[in-house]
Design an enzyme around this catalytic site. Structure first.
Site, PDB file in Angstrom:
ATOM      1  CB  SER A   1      -0.898   0.030   1.234  1.00  0.00           C
ATOM      2  OG  SER A   1      -1.476   1.319   1.337  1.00  0.00           O
TER       3      SER A   1
ATOM      4  CG  HIS B   1      -3.816  -1.663  -1.634  1.00  0.00           C
ATOM      5  ND1 HIS B   1      -4.884  -2.491  -1.916  1.00  0.00           N
ATOM      6  CD2 HIS B   1      -4.228  -0.866  -0.621  1.00  0.00           C
ATOM      7  CE1 HIS B   1      -5.893  -2.205  -1.115  1.00  0.00           C
ATOM      8  NE2 HIS B   1      -5.532  -1.214  -0.305  1.00  0.00           N
TER       9      HIS B   1
ATOM     10  CG  ASP C   1      -5.189   2.195   0.914  1.00  0.00           C
ATOM     11  OD1 ASP C   1      -6.124   1.396   0.799  1.00  0.00           O
ATOM     12  OD2 ASP C   1      -4.067   1.886   1.360  1.00  0.00           O
TER      13      ASP C   1
ATOM     14  CG  MET D   1      -8.595   6.887   2.552  1.00  0.00           C
ATOM     15  SD  MET D   1      -7.692   6.985   4.113  1.00  0.00           S
ATOM     16  CE  MET D   1      -6.832   5.416   4.071  1.00  0.00           C
TER      17      MET D   1
ATOM     18  CG  HIS E   1      -9.238  -0.180  -0.524  1.00  0.00           C
ATOM     19  ND1 HIS E   1      -8.640  -0.367   0.699  1.00  0.00           N
ATOM     20  CD2 HIS E   1     -10.578  -0.265  -0.299  1.00  0.00           C
ATOM     21  CE1 HIS E   1      -9.573  -0.545   1.620  1.00  0.00           C
ATOM     22  NE2 HIS E   1     -10.759  -0.485   1.039  1.00  0.00           N
TER      23      HIS E   1
ATOM     24  CG  MET F   1     -11.394   2.852   2.090  1.00  0.00           C
ATOM     25  SD  MET F   1      -9.850   2.851   3.029  1.00  0.00           S
ATOM     26  CE  MET F   1      -8.701   2.998   1.675  1.00  0.00           C
TER      27      MET F   1
ATOM     28  CG  MET G   1     -11.546  -3.114   5.043  1.00  0.00           C
ATOM     29  SD  MET G   1      -9.990  -2.622   4.264  1.00  0.00           S
ATOM     30  CE  MET G   1      -9.095  -1.881   5.642  1.00  0.00           C
TER      31      MET G   1
ATOM     32  CG  PHE H   1      -6.152   6.434  10.224  1.00  0.00           C
ATOM     33  CD1 PHE H   1      -5.600   7.699  10.013  1.00  0.00           C
ATOM     34  CD2 PHE H   1      -7.493   6.339  10.581  1.00  0.00           C
ATOM     35  CE1 PHE H   1      -6.377   8.843  10.169  1.00  0.00           C
ATOM     36  CE2 PHE H   1      -8.270   7.478  10.735  1.00  0.00           C
ATOM     37  CZ  PHE H   1      -7.714   8.737  10.535  1.00  0.00           C
TER      38      PHE H   1
ATOM     39  CG  ASP I   1      -6.183  -3.073   3.165  1.00  0.00           C
ATOM     40  OD1 ASP I   1      -5.147  -2.779   3.777  1.00  0.00           O
ATOM     41  OD2 ASP I   1      -6.816  -2.268   2.450  1.00  0.00           O
TER      42      ASP I   1
ATOM     43  N   GLY J   1      -2.862  -4.266   9.026  1.00  0.00           N
ATOM     44  CA  GLY J   1      -2.109  -4.925  10.094  1.00  0.00           C
ATOM     45  C   GLY J   1      -1.374  -6.178   9.664  1.00  0.00           C
TER      46      GLY J   1
ATOM     47  N   GLY K   1       1.260  -1.988   4.188  1.00  0.00           N
ATOM     48  CA  GLY K   1       1.783  -0.639   4.020  1.00  0.00           C
ATOM     49  C   GLY K   1       2.940  -0.378   4.953  1.00  0.00           C
TER      50      GLY K   1
HETATM   51  C1  DX5 Z   1      -6.411   1.322   5.613  1.00  0.00           C
HETATM   52  C2  DX5 Z   1      -5.937   1.003   4.221  1.00  0.00           C
HETATM   53  C3  DX5 Z   1      -4.801   0.073   4.162  1.00  0.00           C
HETATM   54  C4  DX5 Z   1      -3.538   0.570   4.815  1.00  0.00           C
HETATM   55  C5  DX5 Z   1      -2.862  -0.645   5.393  1.00  0.00           C
HETATM   56  O1  DX5 Z   1      -7.621   1.976   5.546  1.00  0.00           O
HETATM   57  O2  DX5 Z   1      -7.003   0.418   3.449  1.00  0.00           O
HETATM   58  O3  DX5 Z   1      -4.529  -0.362   2.806  1.00  0.00           O
HETATM   59  O4  DX5 Z   1      -2.649   1.223   3.944  1.00  0.00           O
HETATM   60  O5  DX5 Z   1      -1.814  -0.211   6.167  1.00  0.00           O
HETATM   61  P1  DX5 Z   1      -1.016  -1.160   7.159  1.00  0.00           P
HETATM   62  O6  DX5 Z   1      -0.442  -2.267   6.321  1.00  0.00           O
HETATM   63  O7  DX5 Z   1       0.001  -0.246   7.728  1.00  0.00           O
HETATM   64  O8  DX5 Z   1      -2.013  -1.691   8.157  1.00  0.00           O
HETATM   65 ZN    ZN Z   2      -6.499  -0.485   1.423  1.00  0.00          ZN
END
Ligand code: DX5
Ligand code: ZN
Length: 216
Positions: free
Chosen positions: A7, A32, A34, A36, A65, A67, A136, A142, A174, A176, A196
């Protein structure tokens, strides 16, 4: 299948071309992105002006992705910007079927995502109609959060539901993800892992990607 989708939310946006070049030569098959909007999630990231140059800088699969609220308004523009997969949130769409059709007719593969508190059974009717299910494992919004306990059971339940109905969709997870849990997330039935902070925070991001692909 074992795909890693780094990500770029955790990339250095002041040196984005450098980071994309690194991913382009890495063992990650996807990238990936993201998106938002500050409405569907309490954070704002980036949109078309970032995705277009990323597309130019890599031949990897662009995994976008969304959001964002009411995603159908923008899916065609994300395909035009270079997305190979466009994933929307089931919770954000008034008419998921119309959103699926809009992504497919714009020429991209279709992903559907659910947040951690959405019942996995809400996906059942859509499994045969999509190319990708994005599960998710943190609340979206975040990077850098901890993998939520119970996500492995959700992944396994979606894997079973997809297999039971003969659906061909990939399962992506996606939030953690790191080398510490990649093996068990793949083991629960995931095909694609997003990561990420674990990749961009590593001393050697390319080596970290290899460790995730090969995690046992
Ligand atoms: C969160 C995003 C993720 C994020 C994952 O809303 O959709 O893609 O970048 O980040 P890590 O891998 O640090 O949890
Ligand atoms: Zn994502």
């Amino acid at each position: 299948m074992r795909i890693i989708s780094p990500s770029i939310l955790s990339a250095d946006f002041g040196n984005l071309e450098r980071d994309i070049t690194m991913l382009d030569r890495s063992q990650a098959a996807w990238i990936h992105c993201d998106v938002m909007d500050g409405v569907f999630v309490p954070n704002i990231s980036f949109g078309f002006p970032v995705i277009k140059p990323v597309r130019k800088a890599t031949s990897k699969v662009l995994d976008v992705h969304l959001m964002i609220a009411d995603p159908i308004r923008y899916v065609k523009r994300f395909v035009e910007a270079g997305a190979d997969y466009v994933t929307f949130h089931l919770e954000a769409a008034d008419d998921a079927g119309a959103c699926i059709d809009a992504i497919r007719s714009a020429g991209a593969k279709v992903g559907i995502s659910i947040k951690p508190k959405t019942d996995v059974s809400a996906l059942n009717e859509w499994l045969p109609k999509v190319d990708l299910v994005l599960v998710m494992s943190v609340e979206p919004g975040f990077g850098g959060q901890s993998f939520i306990d119970g996500s492995l059971e959700r992944i396994a339940a979606i894997r079973k539901a997809a297999d039971d109905c003969g659906a061909q969709c990939l399962i992506e997870v996606d939030g953690g993800i790191s080398t510490a849990n990649a093996a068990e997330v793949f083991g629960a039935g995931a095909d694609v892992l997003v990561a990420g902070s674990a990749i961009f925070g590593a001393a050697d991001p390319e080596a970290e990607i290899v460790k995730m692909v090969e995690a046992r």
